[in-house]
Design a protein around this motif. Structure first.
Motif, PDB file in Angstrom:
ATOM      1  N   PHE A 183       0.813  -1.222   0.000  1.00  0.00           N
ATOM      2  CA  PHE A 183       0.000   0.000   0.000  1.00  0.00           C
ATOM      3  C   PHE A 183       0.848   1.274   0.000  1.00  0.00           C
ATOM      4  CE2 PHE A 183      -2.868  -3.222   1.838  1.00  0.00           C
ATOM      5  CZ  PHE A 183      -3.940  -3.061   0.975  1.00  0.00           C
ATOM      6  N   GLY A 184       2.077   1.173   0.503  1.00  0.00           N
ATOM      7  CA  GLY A 184       2.900   2.378   0.582  1.00  0.00           C
ATOM      8  C   GLY A 184       3.816   2.607  -0.601  1.00  0.00           C
ATOM      9  N   TRP A 185       4.108   1.548  -1.370  1.00  0.00           N
ATOM     10  CA  TRP A 185       5.052   1.698  -2.482  1.00  0.00           C
ATOM     11  C   TRP A 185       4.531   1.127  -3.794  1.00  0.00           C
ATOM     12  CZ3 TRP A 185       9.415   4.301  -3.563  1.00  0.00           C
ATOM     13  CH2 TRP A 185      10.189   3.890  -4.647  1.00  0.00           C
ATOM     14  N   ASP A 186       4.081  -0.132  -3.787  1.00  0.00           N
ATOM     15  CA  ASP A 186       3.750  -0.811  -5.039  1.00  0.00           C
ATOM     16  C   ASP A 186       2.557  -0.188  -5.751  1.00  0.00           C
ATOM     17  OD1 ASP A 186       5.837  -2.565  -4.534  1.00  0.00           O
ATOM     18  OD2 ASP A 186       4.554  -3.983  -3.462  1.00  0.00           O
ATOM     19  N   ILE A 187       1.473   0.064  -5.015  1.00  0.00           N
ATOM     20  CA  ILE A 187       0.291   0.663  -5.646  1.00  0.00           C
ATOM     21  C   ILE A 187       0.617   2.066  -6.144  1.00  0.00           C
ATOM     22  CG2 ILE A 187      -2.043   1.510  -5.204  1.00  0.00           C
ATOM     23  CD1 ILE A 187      -2.470  -0.835  -3.324  1.00  0.00           C
ATOM     24  N   ARG A 188       1.403   2.800  -5.378  1.00  0.00           N
ATOM     25  CA  ARG A 188       1.778   4.159  -5.795  1.00  0.00           C
ATOM     26  C   ARG A 188       2.571   4.134  -7.103  1.00  0.00           C
ATOM     27  NH1 ARG A 188       6.009   7.963  -4.018  1.00  0.00           N
ATOM     28  NH2 ARG A 188       6.932   6.270  -2.850  1.00  0.00           N
ATOM     29  N   ASN A 189       3.480   3.174  -7.235  1.00  0.00           N
ATOM     30  CA  ASN A 189       4.253   3.069  -8.467  1.00  0.00           C
ATOM     31  C   ASN A 189       3.412   2.565  -9.631  1.00  0.00           C
ATOM     32  OD1 ASN A 189       7.359   3.592  -8.211  1.00  0.00           O
ATOM     33  ND2 ASN A 189       6.737   2.681  -6.270  1.00  0.00           N
ATOM     34  N   GLY A 190       2.455   1.682  -9.329  1.00  0.00           N
ATOM     35  CA  GLY A 190       1.544   1.243 -10.376  1.00  0.00           C
ATOM     36  C   GLY A 190       0.732   2.392 -10.936  1.00  0.00           C
ATOM     37  N   ARG A 191       0.248   3.256 -10.061  1.00  0.00           N
ATOM     38  CA  ARG A 191      -0.506   4.428 -10.497  1.00  0.00           C
ATOM     39  C   ARG A 191       0.373   5.343 -11.357  1.00  0.00           C
ATOM     40  NH1 ARG A 191      -1.711   6.180  -5.896  1.00  0.00           N
ATOM     41  NH2 ARG A 191      -3.818   5.317  -5.723  1.00  0.00           N
TER      42      ARG A 191
END
Length: 440
Positions: A183-191
């Protein structure tokens, strides 16, 4: 808006190697920490949790990341992959819960398995974001995630064990760590990747008419379109079976050890067997780097170059394997005492057998790269089915009478079967290539 351009192959390789090195070291550090702070029983509980969850999760993942990363034509959008991954992960959690409740484990062991299953669920969802990032050739983002996840996992697992005096607390810490990274890194990079992908935006526009309104506004939302998901499942299902067989081949001896010998012996076996990973830190990046060149040689019909490169790789595998066996025989007791505790050093003979299995596996890995380069995909399922069946039969036969040494011998036998099968297929591929060259 931050712009993300693809990295060069050299930089992607460097980032990938560094990320996996840090992550593998952290995973091994977790076993060392459990061995130092706790007992072999605690190591056994933790590794049993990994062994129970891994085959189910590997199957439910369906190798979507590889399919996604190589989806050059954009046959599916990210929302399709995410939608299928969420469904498959939910089913995997239910299956693991059912296995755990019916296996007769102690309640503490069952809680460890369920906590690790939750951690694996977070990891599976992260994996589909990694497929998106890999597709856009930004392996640095994945490597940074691994370099965060590894030490954070080690830290929170250690805190959990220290506070609770139990592996349950450590497993919960692991789940928290992997959830934070998701929630803190992977989703942000996906977006960020999706916002920078003109192809993704164009593909989304084409699907507006069929998608739900919220999906058309946010490509991060999962998309559940029955016909599309059905086609994707049919495409990915064989790869899911293969990955499950690979996982089972590794973990079957652990199931028999826990059943016949108990968690303490499983802990000792697992801690020592993790040292097999050391050689893989060289073998895996080298095999991944050499695969494209092997594929080019094979596609071009250049049997001499294909065979020469493969022989070099096999030679490296043999040297690594022989070196590992030599170290285990000469200094195994001292190494195990230094890394773990004296009670682990009493099993130095187990260390030597496991290094034999590892050395055979290194060579098989390079032969597997050759088979993949030659596009011999259909043989993978019978290959690993045979290896897994052999592992199960050998474990059932040897572990009750020879203990953990029998488990190591079972791994050696299974590795030999895989090596012989892989050699036969590779030899056939080279023979076919040479015959084609002569005919031309």
């Amino acid at each position: 808006m931050q712009q993300l351009k693809p990295l060069t192959l050299r930089r992607n390789f460097s980032w990938t190697f560094t990320g996996h090195l840090v992550y593998a070291a952290s995973q091994w550090g977790m076993l060392v920490l459990l061995a130092k702070l706790g007992s072999p029983e605690m190591v056994g509980q933790f590794t049993l949790g990994l062994a129970v969850t891994a085959p189910v999760i590997m199957f439910s993942n369906l190798q979507l990341r590889q399919i996604q990363a190589t989806d050059a034509k954009g046959e599916y959008v990210f929302s399709d992959y995410l939608g299928l991954r969420l469904i498959a992960t939910a089913l995997a959690l239910l299956i693991i819960a059912g296995i755990t409740l019916n296996a007769g484990y102690r309640w503490e062991t069952s809680l460890v398995v369920l906590a690790i299953a939750l951690a694996k669920a977070f990891e599976s969802i992260s994996d589909v974001f990694y497929g998106l990032i890999q597709q856009h050739e930004r392996m640095d983002r994945i490597a940074i995630a691994l370099m965060i996840k590894g030490p954070l996992s080690l830290l929170l697992l250690g805190i959990g064990v220290s506070l609770t005096g139990s592996v349950v607390g450590g497993a919960i810490g692991l789940a928290v760590a992997w959830g934070l990274v998701l929630f803190g890194w992977d989703i942000r990079n996906g977006r960020l990747i999706l916002n920078n992908s003109s192809q993704g935006r164009e593909r989304e526009d084409l699907l507006v008419a069929d998608a739900e309104p919220e999906n058309s506004q946010n490509p991060l939302y999962p998309r559940w379109e029955g016909k599309t998901l059905g086609k994707l499942v049919l495409l990915a299902l064989p790869l899911g079976w293969v990955m499950m067989l690979i996982s089972l081949n590794t973990n079957i001896p652990r199931y028999f050890i826990e059943r016949y010998l108990g968690e303490r012996e499983l802990g000792i076996f697992s801690a020592i067997s993790y040292l097999m990973v050391a050689g893989n830190m060289v073998v895996s990046p080298l095999a991944q780097s050499a695969s494209p060149r092997l594929a080019k040689y094979y596609a071009a019909g250049n049997s001499t170059a294909f065979r020469t490169l493969l022989l070099k790789l096999v030679g490296i595998g043999l040297m690594l394997g022989a070196g590992g066996v030599f170290v285990a025989v000469v200094a195994g007791r001292e190494i195990l005492t230094l890394l773990y505790k004296p009670e682990y050093a009493e099993r130095a003979d187990l260390f030597a057998w496991l290094m034999v299995a590892a050395g055979i596996g290194y060579v098989s890995s390079f032969l597997g790269s050759a088979m993949t380069a030659a596009r011999y995909f259909l043989v993978l399922m019978p290959l690993f089915a045979l290896a897994t069946g052999t592992s199960a039969i050998a474990s059932l036969w040897l572990i009750p009478t020879q203990g953990v040494r029998g488990a190591a011998i079972a791994l050696v036998i299974s590795a030999l079967i895989q090596l012989v099968f892989s050699f036969g297929v590779t030899y056939h591929a080279i023979y076919k290539l040479r015959r084609g060259s002569y005919e031309t």
